[in-house]
Design a protein around this motif. Sequence first.
Motif, PDB file in Angstrom:
ATOM      1  N   GLU A   1      -4.517  -0.892  -0.499  1.00 36.09           N
ATOM      2  CA  GLU A   1      -4.683  -1.478  -0.316  1.00 36.09           C
ATOM      3  C   GLU A   1      -6.101  -2.006  -0.570  1.00 36.09           C
ATOM      4  O   GLU A   1      -6.997  -1.189  -0.960  1.00 36.09           O
ATOM      5  CB  GLU A   1      -4.411  -2.015   1.166  1.00 36.09           C
ATOM      6  CG  GLU A   1      -5.066  -0.827   1.750  1.00 36.09           C
ATOM      7  CD  GLU A   1      -4.262  -1.041   3.358  1.00 36.09           C
ATOM      8  OE1 GLU A   1      -5.041  -0.505   4.489  1.00 36.09           O
ATOM      9  OE2 GLU A   1      -3.811  -0.306   3.687  1.00 36.09           O
ATOM     10  N   TRP A   2      -6.656  -3.272   0.325  1.00 39.06           N
ATOM     11  CA  TRP A   2      -8.441  -3.707   0.308  1.00 39.06           C
ATOM     12  C   TRP A   2      -9.179  -2.250   0.698  1.00 39.06           C
ATOM     13  O   TRP A   2      -8.995  -1.818   1.497  1.00 39.06           O
ATOM     14  CB  TRP A   2      -9.164  -4.954   0.970  1.00 39.06           C
ATOM     15  CG  TRP A   2      -9.785  -4.879   0.435  1.00 39.06           C
ATOM     16  CD1 TRP A   2     -11.130  -4.564   1.335  1.00 39.06           C
ATOM     17  CD2 TRP A   2     -10.410  -5.992   0.084  1.00 39.06           C
ATOM     18  NE1 TRP A   2     -12.343  -5.476   1.274  1.00 39.06           N
ATOM     19  CE2 TRP A   2     -12.285  -5.864  -0.607  1.00 39.06           C
ATOM     20  CE3 TRP A   2     -10.085  -6.982  -1.357  1.00 39.06           C
ATOM     21  CZ2 TRP A   2     -12.805  -7.352  -1.187  1.00 39.06           C
ATOM     22  CZ3 TRP A   2     -10.754  -7.332  -2.323  1.00 39.06           C
ATOM     23  CH2 TRP A   2     -12.280  -8.025  -2.149  1.00 39.06           C
ATOM     24  N   GLY A   3      -9.886  -1.879  -0.356  1.00 38.00           N
ATOM     25  CA  GLY A   3     -10.920  -0.765  -0.139  1.00 38.00           C
ATOM     26  C   GLY A   3     -10.307   0.198   0.479  1.00 38.00           C
ATOM     27  O   GLY A   3     -11.143   1.731   0.772  1.00 38.00           O
ATOM     28  N   LEU A   4      -9.001   0.865  -0.109  1.00 38.88           N
ATOM     29  CA  LEU A   4      -8.167   2.076  -0.063  1.00 38.88           C
ATOM     30  C   LEU A   4      -6.886   2.468  -1.144  1.00 38.88           C
ATOM     31  O   LEU A   4      -6.150   1.173  -1.056  1.00 38.88           O
ATOM     32  CB  LEU A   4      -7.402   1.719   1.923  1.00 38.88           C
ATOM     33  CG  LEU A   4      -6.510   3.670   1.726  1.00 38.88           C
ATOM     34  CD1 LEU A   4      -7.766   4.594   1.455  1.00 38.88           C
ATOM     35  CD2 LEU A   4      -6.138   3.146   3.181  1.00 38.88           C
TER      36      LEU A   4
ATOM     37  N   LEU B   1      -7.060  -0.936 -17.236  1.00 35.85           N
ATOM     38  CA  LEU B   1      -8.101  -0.879 -16.435  1.00 35.85           C
ATOM     39  C   LEU B   1      -8.287  -2.075 -16.155  1.00 35.85           C
ATOM     40  O   LEU B   1      -7.711  -3.192 -15.701  1.00 35.85           O
ATOM     41  CB  LEU B   1      -9.332  -1.396 -17.945  1.00 35.85           C
ATOM     42  CG  LEU B   1      -9.469  -0.864 -18.790  1.00 35.85           C
ATOM     43  CD1 LEU B   1     -10.377  -1.110 -20.119  1.00 35.85           C
ATOM     44  CD2 LEU B   1     -10.130   1.054 -18.357  1.00 35.85           C
ATOM     45  N   SER B   2      -8.975  -2.059 -14.447  1.00 38.45           N
ATOM     46  CA  SER B   2      -8.655  -2.667 -13.516  1.00 38.45           C
ATOM     47  C   SER B   2     -10.064  -3.797 -13.491  1.00 38.45           C
ATOM     48  O   SER B   2     -10.908  -3.146 -13.220  1.00 38.45           O
ATOM     49  CB  SER B   2      -8.064  -2.028 -12.484  1.00 38.45           C
ATOM     50  OG  SER B   2      -8.999  -1.603 -11.450  1.00 38.45           O
ATOM     51  N   LEU B   3      -8.963  -4.425 -12.681  1.00 37.61           N
ATOM     52  CA  LEU B   3     -10.457  -5.901 -12.746  1.00 37.61           C
ATOM     53  C   LEU B   3     -11.545  -6.031 -11.387  1.00 37.61           C
ATOM     54  O   LEU B   3     -12.302  -6.755 -11.080  1.00 37.61           O
ATOM     55  CB  LEU B   3     -10.741  -7.539 -13.837  1.00 37.61           C
ATOM     56  CG  LEU B   3      -9.762  -7.541 -14.602  1.00 37.61           C
ATOM     57  CD1 LEU B   3      -9.034  -8.586 -14.461  1.00 37.61           C
ATOM     58  CD2 LEU B   3     -11.108  -7.017 -15.589  1.00 37.61           C
ATOM     59  N   GLY B   4     -11.142  -5.082  -9.977  1.00 37.19           N
ATOM     60  CA  GLY B   4     -11.203  -5.601  -8.947  1.00 37.19           C
ATOM     61  C   GLY B   4      -9.943  -6.552  -8.538  1.00 37.19           C
ATOM     62  O   GLY B   4      -8.610  -7.127  -9.372  1.00 37.19           O
ATOM     63  N   MET B   5      -9.525  -6.517  -6.324  1.00 38.28           N
ATOM     64  CA  MET B   5      -9.009  -7.171  -6.423  1.00 38.28           C
ATOM     65  C   MET B   5      -8.895  -8.435  -6.265  1.00 38.28           C
ATOM     66  O   MET B   5      -7.928  -9.824  -6.349  1.00 38.28           O
ATOM     67  CB  MET B   5      -9.164  -6.975  -4.957  1.00 38.28           C
ATOM     68  CG  MET B   5      -8.366  -5.934  -4.184  1.00 38.28           C
ATOM     69  SD  MET B   5      -7.203  -5.053  -4.148  1.00 38.28           S
ATOM     70  CE  MET B   5      -6.037  -4.837  -3.233  1.00 38.28           C
TER      71      MET B   5
ATOM     72  N   ARG C   1      -3.782  -5.315  -8.393  1.00 34.99           N
ATOM     73  CA  ARG C   1      -2.471  -4.618  -7.760  1.00 34.99           C
ATOM     74  C   ARG C   1      -1.809  -5.262  -9.297  1.00 34.99           C
ATOM     75  O   ARG C   1      -0.837  -3.600  -8.648  1.00 34.99           O
ATOM     76  CB  ARG C   1      -2.064  -5.903  -6.947  1.00 34.99           C
ATOM     77  CG  ARG C   1      -2.842  -5.734  -5.402  1.00 34.99           C
ATOM     78  CD  ARG C   1      -2.569  -7.332  -4.824  1.00 34.99           C
ATOM     79  NE  ARG C   1      -2.877  -8.615  -5.113  1.00 34.99           N
ATOM     80  CZ  ARG C   1      -5.040  -8.450  -4.543  1.00 34.99           C
ATOM     81  NH1 ARG C   1      -4.961  -8.218  -3.775  1.00 34.99           N
ATOM     82  NH2 ARG C   1      -4.623  -9.443  -5.282  1.00 34.99           N
ATOM     83  N   ALA C   2      -1.650  -5.645 -10.331  1.00 33.18           N
ATOM     84  CA  ALA C   2      -1.300  -5.038 -11.677  1.00 33.18           C
ATOM     85  C   ALA C   2      -1.126  -4.460 -11.328  1.00 33.18           C
ATOM     86  O   ALA C   2      -0.562  -3.933 -12.820  1.00 33.18           O
ATOM     87  CB  ALA C   2      -1.739  -7.009 -11.941  1.00 33.18           C
ATOM     88  N   ALA C   3      -2.664  -3.923 -11.917  1.00 36.07           N
ATOM     89  CA  ALA C   3      -2.262  -2.853 -12.957  1.00 36.07           C
ATOM     90  C   ALA C   3      -2.238  -1.666 -12.224  1.00 36.07           C
ATOM     91  O   ALA C   3      -1.563  -1.025 -13.117  1.00 36.07           O
ATOM     92  CB  ALA C   3      -4.244  -2.693 -12.923  1.00 36.07           C
ATOM     93  N   THR C   4      -2.376  -1.337 -11.057  1.00 39.71           N
ATOM     94  CA  THR C   4      -1.325  -0.031 -10.252  1.00 39.71           C
ATOM     95  C   THR C   4      -0.360  -0.236 -10.823  1.00 39.71           C
ATOM     96  O   THR C   4      -0.017   0.068 -10.740  1.00 39.71           O
ATOM     97  CB  THR C   4      -1.700  -0.638  -8.606  1.00 39.71           C
ATOM     98  OG1 THR C   4      -3.218  -0.815  -8.153  1.00 39.71           O
ATOM     99  CG2 THR C   4      -1.595   0.809  -7.956  1.00 39.71           C
TER     100      THR C   4
ATOM    101  N   THR D   1     -11.469  -3.150  -4.002  1.00 43.08           N
ATOM    102  CA  THR D   1     -12.047  -4.029  -3.814  1.00 43.08           C
ATOM    103  C   THR D   1     -12.163  -5.320  -4.760  1.00 43.08           C
ATOM    104  O   THR D   1     -11.637  -5.437  -5.921  1.00 43.08           O
ATOM    105  CB  THR D   1     -13.256  -4.076  -2.881  1.00 43.08           C
ATOM    106  OG1 THR D   1     -14.095  -3.461  -3.820  1.00 43.08           O
ATOM    107  CG2 THR D   1     -12.739  -2.426  -1.756  1.00 43.08           C
ATOM    108  N   CYS D   2     -13.656  -6.561  -4.622  1.00 38.39           N
ATOM    109  CA  CYS D   2     -13.513  -7.598  -5.041  1.00 38.39           C
ATOM    110  C   CYS D   2     -13.074  -7.160  -6.627  1.00 38.39           C
ATOM    111  O   CYS D   2     -13.257  -7.910  -7.470  1.00 38.39           O
ATOM    112  CB  CYS D   2     -14.873  -7.900  -4.891  1.00 38.39           C
ATOM    113  SG  CYS D   2     -16.195  -7.037  -5.276  1.00 38.39           S
TER     114      CYS D   2
END
Length: 152
Positions: free
Chosen positions: A41-44, A97-101, A128-131, A151-152
């Motif tokens: 979730e955002w920040g966690l 590699l995630s780009l942030g939410m 979310r897609a990366a996870t 986050t962002c």
Amino acid sequence: MTTTDPTADPTTADDAGEASGTAGGTEPSDAVASPRVRRLEWGLMEVEGLAPGKDFVLYPGGGHAWNWAVHGTRHSPGIQPGDARELLERGAEVVVLSLGMEERLGIAPSTLELLRQAGVEVHVKETRAATALYNTLAAAGRPVGGLFHSTC
């Protein structure tokens, strides 16, 4: 670079490989599993075997909180080669590699070049897609590593 878009939610994607077995055959007995993300979730983020945190470096056999200051990662120019190099050193053959939410985290061109030269499969996605993809690959027994920003 490979870019596929999984539709699975990260809270359920980690179960995808368990019911049907591993994709592409039997997982070698000496394979070291990549820990799965259990909650996002955002920040966690909650990752199996690790304390909850905001950003993570995950790889076959473990992971830890991602301290951007170690290699100078910032939103721009983004993920640095040193962060990705750790994944390779820890045995990742697939890197997510995630780009942030909100897709505000960049990736330095030198990071993508390092991964290209290493010959690993690379996926770049919103967090979310990366996870979800990372969990699917981990459930299939692939030696996957990832850098996740919640986050962002």
